[in-house]
Design an enzyme around this catalytic site. Sequence first.
Site, PDB file in Angstrom:
ATOM      1  N   ARG A 200       0.840  -1.186   0.000  1.00  0.00           N
ATOM      2  CA  ARG A 200       0.000   0.000   0.000  1.00  0.00           C
ATOM      3  C   ARG A 200       0.879   1.241   0.000  1.00  0.00           C
ATOM      4  NH1 ARG A 200       2.309   2.206   3.764  1.00  0.00           N
ATOM      5  NH2 ARG A 200       0.702   3.782   3.758  1.00  0.00           N
TER       6      ARG A 200
ATOM      7  N   ALA B 201       0.778   5.116  -2.303  1.00  0.00           N
ATOM      8  CA  ALA B 201       0.616   5.358  -3.735  1.00  0.00           C
ATOM      9  C   ALA B 201       1.811   4.919  -4.597  1.00  0.00           C
ATOM     10  CB  ALA B 201       0.280   6.838  -3.949  1.00  0.00           C
TER      11      ALA B 201
ATOM     12  N   GLN C 178      -2.177   3.126  10.074  1.00  0.00           N
ATOM     13  CA  GLN C 178      -0.871   3.095   9.393  1.00  0.00           C
ATOM     14  C   GLN C 178       0.188   3.895  10.156  1.00  0.00           C
ATOM     15  OE1 GLN C 178      -3.804   3.557   7.863  1.00  0.00           O
ATOM     16  NE2 GLN C 178      -3.782   2.939   5.734  1.00  0.00           N
TER      17      GLN C 178
ATOM     18  N   ASP D  99      -1.934  10.816  -2.477  1.00  0.00           N
ATOM     19  CA  ASP D  99      -2.359   9.738  -3.374  1.00  0.00           C
ATOM     20  C   ASP D  99      -2.699  10.247  -4.760  1.00  0.00           C
ATOM     21  OD1 ASP D  99      -2.884   8.570  -0.548  1.00  0.00           O
ATOM     22  OD2 ASP D  99      -2.841   6.891  -1.967  1.00  0.00           O
TER      23      ASP D  99
HETATM   24  O1  MRU Z   1      -4.578   3.457   2.134  1.00  0.00           O
HETATM   25  P1  MRU Z   1      -3.083   3.608   2.059  1.00  0.00           P
HETATM   26  O2  MRU Z   1      -2.366   3.092   3.243  1.00  0.00           O
HETATM   27  O3  MRU Z   1      -2.540   3.083   0.744  1.00  0.00           O
HETATM   28  O4  MRU Z   1      -2.863   5.201   2.041  1.00  0.00           O
HETATM   29  C1  MRU Z   1      -1.576   5.706   1.965  1.00  0.00           C
HETATM   30  C2  MRU Z   1      -1.524   7.177   2.040  1.00  0.00           C
HETATM   31  O5  MRU Z   1      -2.512   7.860   2.163  1.00  0.00           O
HETATM   32  C3  MRU Z   1      -0.169   7.796   1.842  1.00  0.00           C
HETATM   33  O6  MRU Z   1      -0.063   8.989   2.575  1.00  0.00           O
HETATM   34  C4  MRU Z   1       0.020   8.124   0.357  1.00  0.00           C
HETATM   35  O7  MRU Z   1      -0.250   6.997  -0.429  1.00  0.00           O
HETATM   36  C5  MRU Z   1       1.378   8.610   0.065  1.00  0.00           C
HETATM   37  S1  MRU Z   1       2.578   7.329   0.189  1.00  0.00           S
HETATM   38  C6  MRU Z   1       4.099   7.952  -0.179  1.00  0.00           C
END
Ligand code: MRU
Length: 352
Positions: free
Chosen positions: A50, A52, A202, A243
Amino acid sequence: MSLTNQVYPVVWQGNCVLLIDQTRLPGEYAVVEISRCDDMALAIKTMIVRGAPAIGVAAAYGMYLGAREIETDSRDEFLTRLEAVAQKLRATRPTAVNLFWAIDRMLKTARQTIGPVEHLRQSLLNMAQTINAEDLQTCRAIGDRGLEVLPSTPAKLRILTHCNAGALATAGYGTALGVVRSAWYNGRLERVYADETRPRLQGTKLTAWECVQEGIPVTVITDGMAAHCMQRGMVDAVVVGADRIAANGDTANKIGTYNVALVAKAHNVPFFVAAPLSTVDFKLSDGREIPIEERDPEEVFQIGDTIICPPGADFYNPAFDVTPANLVTAIITEHGAISPSQLAQFQTQQVV
Ligand code: MRU
């Protein structure tokens, strides 16, 4: 300070992809072996991988794994079936634009490669590895460029971040945590405040784990505590990931980011978004057009295996929110810090 305990969540291992299973951290460090496109799609959907940029890298390898499963010598048939592979991967998660960006780059590579189908397959593997390596390099650049715009005082900063935009969420090093890492290696960091980031935690599980691995001082707070900490003058800057960023700088990131941006504005704390240019969706004029993923309500009413709500309540679980550009001090990219209003000028720099 030196780079220690580096974390690479997506690794090509000769014949398959190794993913750190992020659903098991911090309790267990487990690595999952992925050899089939369907398994990669499931790993993205279930958030084994997970964040982005990491999703983009994983999807690029997923395209190659899918290409490997297409048994034909006909170029036309191969390209048609590769589009179906792309569709399967696109259907996994809707918000992170890096997923779509990586898949499109892979499709373009296949179309532009001349020669037999075997050459097309090989060019797809090469491109997946390029996307992987580029992301690592980009994150390091973001980290270093971020140092240039962090407040010059105090000498050692207290930085608040939300969710996990670290090595785990990228090819390695991280975007928001990349800036934090660079600050730490350069003696400019006192401490990270990590929002827990409900519902999936997270911040508590992943950001805190990464910081502890490297000895970076980290204090985990619940999401509702950010305002209090800023009111008390405990935070010098906020740095978050993204994202998807619209052309005007409106930024989709993990749910709760918008709250943090509002609070930062109220307390005059600079609010930075750290992201590669591949996270900008120049096709979208503003954040209202960004698709927001809604996830299983179970993530809200349950923590671990424990149900925490009485029967009869309803639930709403948007995974991301959109922070309006006017709350963003600057977007820290591999090309430096860009004010949201200048972002559109960088469209030509985006690799597509
Ligand atoms: O749902 P997730 O854990 O994939 O969400 C991740 C985020 O919101 C991060 O802040 C974003 O992807 C940036 S990662 C460098």
